[in-house]
Write an enzyme that holds these catalytic residues in place. Structure first.
Site, PDB file in Angstrom:
ATOM      1  N   SER A 122      20.637  23.234  32.924  1.00  0.00           N
ATOM      2  CA  SER A 122      20.479  21.862  32.445  1.00  0.00           C
ATOM      3  C   SER A 122      19.455  21.100  33.286  1.00  0.00           C
ATOM      4  O   SER A 122      18.277  21.409  33.244  1.00  0.00           O
ATOM      5  CB  SER A 122      21.843  21.168  32.427  1.00  0.00           C
ATOM      6  OG  SER A 122      21.794  19.944  31.764  1.00  0.00           O
ATOM      7  N   ASP A 137      18.558  12.659  29.619  1.00  0.00           N
ATOM      8  CA  ASP A 137      19.410  11.821  30.464  1.00  0.00           C
ATOM      9  C   ASP A 137      18.991  10.360  30.493  1.00  0.00           C
ATOM     10  O   ASP A 137      17.828  10.029  30.241  1.00  0.00           O
ATOM     11  CB  ASP A 137      19.418  12.363  31.895  1.00  0.00           C
ATOM     12  CG  ASP A 137      19.927  13.788  31.958  1.00  0.00           C
ATOM     13  OD1 ASP A 137      20.860  14.111  31.194  1.00  0.00           O
ATOM     14  OD2 ASP A 137      19.392  14.581  32.748  1.00  0.00           O
ATOM     15  N   HIS A 159      19.805  21.791  26.125  1.00  0.00           N
ATOM     16  CA  HIS A 159      20.838  21.415  25.151  1.00  0.00           C
ATOM     17  C   HIS A 159      20.209  21.035  23.804  1.00  0.00           C
ATOM     18  O   HIS A 159      20.700  20.134  23.108  1.00  0.00           O
ATOM     19  CB  HIS A 159      21.679  20.233  25.642  1.00  0.00           C
ATOM     20  CG  HIS A 159      22.193  20.359  27.041  1.00  0.00           C
ATOM     21  ND1 HIS A 159      23.229  21.188  27.383  1.00  0.00           N
ATOM     22  CD2 HIS A 159      21.792  19.761  28.194  1.00  0.00           C
ATOM     23  CE1 HIS A 159      23.466  21.090  28.683  1.00  0.00           C
ATOM     24  NE2 HIS A 159      22.592  20.240  29.190  1.00  0.00           N
TER      25      HIS A 159
END
Length: 232
Positions: A122, A137, A159
């Site tokens: 990630s 984010d 993701h």
């Protein structure tokens, strides 16, 4: 020679932390007894100690010890002397902020280029690209720069999610946001789906796992990149 695993996620649905990757990691880190863990991304705001303990529990299953970089007085020396390195996921802005604050970004890049085996998941994968501009984010802190390691010649969107047919959600898709990025930037972006990862050996980058990846390049239609070697 670079030796890296760049994974979209640490945990796939229904599994425990790193469970789906452990067979690969056992082979990948076969010559490593202790891995230096970088917990700076702090998922959900957890402490460095709590995050390091999660990594310890996972790696104990394959007989490898974990030591958190925050336990060292000199993080630069810790990176220079590490047998292997793992940067976990969480918030990429805070991760990059701490890499700059501790003055270790260039040292990390150097040891990875020289062959210290590396695992990123990630946020820890986001930093392997040219810059962190394709993170999902929230900007909870403001790092000195968006420039990251540049160990691969493109950016990662971890993701990566495909549009859901029939959904009533009116927000932007990942593809839409990457198109917006390419209005102002030329860097290619690889949408890496959960359950897949990149293996980097030297300059050879290979997509592995259960899913294809989606490759975005400026002024080109996005394409599906199948399992196997990736050339950008």
């Amino acid at each position: 020679m670079k030796k890296m695993i760049i994974a979209s996620t640490s945990t796939i649905y229904g599994g425990s932390y790193l469970e789906y990757l452990l067979p690969t990691l056992k082979s990948f880190f076969s010559d490593v007894k202790t891995i230096l863990f970088i917990p700076y991304a702090r998922p959900s705001g957890i402490s460095y100690d709590a995050y390091t303990n999660i990594a310890k529990e996972a790696f104990q299953k394959i007989g490898i010890e974990i030591e958190g970089i925050h336990g060292y007085k000199n993080p630069i020396e810790a990176i220079q002397n590490a047998e292997g390195i793992f940067t976990g996921g969480g918030n990429t802005f805070e991760l990059v902020n701490q890499l700059y604050k501790n003055d270790i970004l260039e040292t990390l890049k150097k040891v990875l280029e020289n062959g210290t085996p590396y695992l990123g998941t990630s946020a820890g994968s986001n930093i392997c690209g040219i810059n962190m501009k394709n993170t999902n984010d929230m900007p909870i802190v403001y790092p000195p720069s968006f420039k990251t390691l540049g160990c691969i010649p493109f950016n990662i969107n971890a993701h990566y999610l495909d549009p859901i047919e029939g959904t009533k959600h009116m927000g932007e898709t990942r593809e839409t946001r990457i198109k917006e990025f390419h209005v102002f930037n030329n860097t290619a972006v690889l949408g890496l789906r959960e359950g897949s990862w990149l293996e980097v050996i030297g300059e050879t980058i290979t997509l592995k796992g259960n899913y294809t990846a989606r490759l975005f390049e400026k002024d080109k239609k996005p394409i599906e990149s199948g399992i196997g070697e990736i050339s950008i």
